[in-house]
Design an enzyme around this catalytic site. Structure first.
Site, PDB file in Angstrom:
ATOM      1  N   LYS A  41     -14.198  -3.141   5.600  1.00  0.00           N
ATOM      2  CA  LYS A  41     -14.180  -3.457   4.155  1.00  0.00           C
ATOM      3  C   LYS A  41     -14.388  -4.935   3.895  1.00  0.00           C
ATOM      4  CE  LYS A  41     -10.011  -2.274   2.912  1.00  0.00           C
ATOM      5  NZ  LYS A  41      -9.352  -1.704   4.088  1.00  0.00           N
ATOM      6  N   ARG A  78      -0.177   1.441   9.663  1.00  0.00           N
ATOM      7  CA  ARG A  78      -1.074   1.166   8.533  1.00  0.00           C
ATOM      8  C   ARG A  78      -1.985   2.373   8.267  1.00  0.00           C
ATOM      9  NH1 ARG A  78      -3.925  -3.985  10.529  1.00  0.00           N
ATOM     10  NH2 ARG A  78      -5.013  -3.993   8.530  1.00  0.00           N
ATOM     11  N   ARG A  92      -4.155   0.401  -3.909  1.00  0.00           N
ATOM     12  CA  ARG A  92      -3.772   1.104  -2.681  1.00  0.00           C
ATOM     13  C   ARG A  92      -2.794   2.227  -2.950  1.00  0.00           C
ATOM     14  NH1 ARG A  92      -4.922  -3.399   1.111  1.00  0.00           N
ATOM     15  NH2 ARG A  92      -4.745  -2.641   3.227  1.00  0.00           N
ATOM     16  N   ARG A 140      -4.811 -11.037  13.959  1.00  0.00           N
ATOM     17  CA  ARG A 140      -3.854 -10.867  12.872  1.00  0.00           C
ATOM     18  C   ARG A 140      -2.583 -10.251  13.443  1.00  0.00           C
ATOM     19  NH1 ARG A 140      -6.865  -8.102   7.813  1.00  0.00           N
ATOM     20  NH2 ARG A 140      -4.914  -6.927   7.827  1.00  0.00           N
ATOM     21  N   ARG A 150     -10.432  -7.269  17.098  1.00  0.00           N
ATOM     22  CA  ARG A 150     -10.735  -8.104  15.923  1.00  0.00           C
ATOM     23  C   ARG A 150     -10.138  -9.508  16.063  1.00  0.00           C
ATOM     24  NH1 ARG A 150      -9.906  -6.156   9.787  1.00  0.00           N
ATOM     25  NH2 ARG A 150      -7.659  -6.197  10.153  1.00  0.00           N
TER      26      ARG A 150
HETATM   27  P1  AMP Z   1      -5.672  -5.845   4.264  1.00  0.00           P
HETATM   28  O1  AMP Z   1      -6.116  -7.206   4.652  1.00  0.00           O
HETATM   29  O2  AMP Z   1      -6.358  -5.345   3.008  1.00  0.00           O
HETATM   30  O3  AMP Z   1      -5.738  -4.855   5.405  1.00  0.00           O
HETATM   31  O4  AMP Z   1      -4.115  -5.963   3.858  1.00  0.00           O
HETATM   32  C1  AMP Z   1      -3.154  -6.362   4.797  1.00  0.00           C
HETATM   33  C2  AMP Z   1      -1.765  -5.976   4.333  1.00  0.00           C
HETATM   34  O5  AMP Z   1      -1.487  -6.622   3.077  1.00  0.00           O
HETATM   35  C3  AMP Z   1      -1.546  -4.501   4.053  1.00  0.00           C
HETATM   36  O6  AMP Z   1      -1.254  -3.776   5.247  1.00  0.00           O
HETATM   37  C4  AMP Z   1      -0.366  -4.557   3.079  1.00  0.00           C
HETATM   38  O7  AMP Z   1       0.852  -4.811   3.772  1.00  0.00           O
HETATM   39  C5  AMP Z   1      -0.685  -5.785   2.245  1.00  0.00           C
HETATM   40  N1  AMP Z   1      -1.490  -5.442   1.054  1.00  0.00           N
HETATM   41  C6  AMP Z   1      -2.780  -5.828   0.761  1.00  0.00           C
HETATM   42  N2  AMP Z   1      -3.184  -5.307  -0.391  1.00  0.00           N
HETATM   43  C7  AMP Z   1      -2.146  -4.568  -0.863  1.00  0.00           C
HETATM   44  C8  AMP Z   1      -1.947  -3.753  -2.020  1.00  0.00           C
HETATM   45  N3  AMP Z   1      -2.913  -3.576  -2.928  1.00  0.00           N
HETATM   46  N4  AMP Z   1      -0.748  -3.145  -2.169  1.00  0.00           N
HETATM   47  C9  AMP Z   1       0.248  -3.307  -1.271  1.00  0.00           C
HETATM   48  N5  AMP Z   1       0.132  -4.033  -0.150  1.00  0.00           N
HETATM   49  C10 AMP Z   1      -1.055  -4.672   0.051  1.00  0.00           C
END
Ligand code: AMP
Length: 218
Positions: A13, A171, A88, A160, A127
């Site tokens: 993404k 996740r 989400r 990360r 990654r």
């Molecule tokens: P990502 O980089 O999009 O994979 O996001 C990493 C982490 O950030 C996720 O596993 C959540 O813990 C948190 N996070 C990001 N966006 C959201 C969202 N819209 N709602 C809740 N938690 C979020």
């Protein structure tokens, strides 16, 4: 152009959102990047968010909705955006509909990228990220290792914290139980552009570009 980009963690993404953002000349708004920046800055929100992110769970809806409302209402997002990582949950999707109503946004596209879970676990263990410019690399295909300088800005590349296998599994669980149903929210109100994210980055971005061109945004 306004695009919501969906898919499980590690589907690509962020990479695809960055490519689209450059091609379309609109900002890439990633809620994950915003939370990681807050965590790196050591803010109160950042510390709380990091503790949740490191377990693979979601940051509470009210916090996320407040953050997204503010950024979408800002001048930065006025000409369009690629929204990555939000909504989400169903309450976030409903809140986004209200935000769009308040901002008089009627047209947007929804892109849903999919890849199977085993491939995701393999990808995320490879990654590497640059915490300065947010670029994402693959240790295998880019021939880079942990600590190597970012090819673009020289900052040492890192993993990360939430890309550990156990956290990735959590996740994925959260994605399938809570985020995947959100796609249905958009399917009932308009077209969701479904893309297979298994191939090379270029092929996936070409597929997204063609679908967006041929689609009538919802
Ligand atoms: P990502 O980089 O999009 O994979 O996001 C990493 C982490 O950030 C996720 O596993 C959540 O813990 C948190 N996070 C990001 N966006 C959201 C969202 N819209 N709602 C809740 N938690 C979020």
């Amino acid at each position: 152009m306004r695009v919501l980009i969906f898919g499980p963690p590690g589907v690509g993404k962020g990479t695809q959102a960055k490519i689209l953002s450059e091609e379309l000349g609109v900002p890439h708004i990633s809620t994950g990047d915003m939370l990681r920046a807050a965590a790196a800055g050591g803010t109160d929100l950042g510390r709380k968010a990091k503790a949740i992110m490191d377990t693979g769970n979601l940051v509470p809806d009210d916090i996320m909705i407040g953050i997204v409302r503010e950024v979408l209402a800002s001048a930065r997002a006025a000409r369009g955006f690629i929204l990555d990582g939000f909504p989400r949950t169903l309450p976030q999707a409903k809140a986004l509909s209200r935000i769009f109503e308040d901002l008089h946004i009627r047209e947007f596209a929804v892109v849903d990228i999919s890849v199977d879970d085993d491939e995701i676990i393999r990808r995320l263990s490879n990654r590497l990220v640059c915490l300065k410019d947010g670029r994402i690399f693959n240790a295998d295909t880019d021939g880079l290792a942990m600590g190597a300088p970012c090819p673009l800005c020289g900052t040492p590349l890192t993993h990360r914290d939430d890309d550990k296998e156990q956290t990735v599994r959590e996740r994925l669980k959260v994605y399938h139980s809570t985020t995947a149903p959100v796609i249905h929210y958009y399917t009932v109100s308009g077209a969701v552009l479904s893309v297979d994210g298994t191939g090379p980055v270029d092929a996936v971005s070409r597929a997204i570009r063609l679908m967006l061109r041929d689609s009538h945004p919802t």
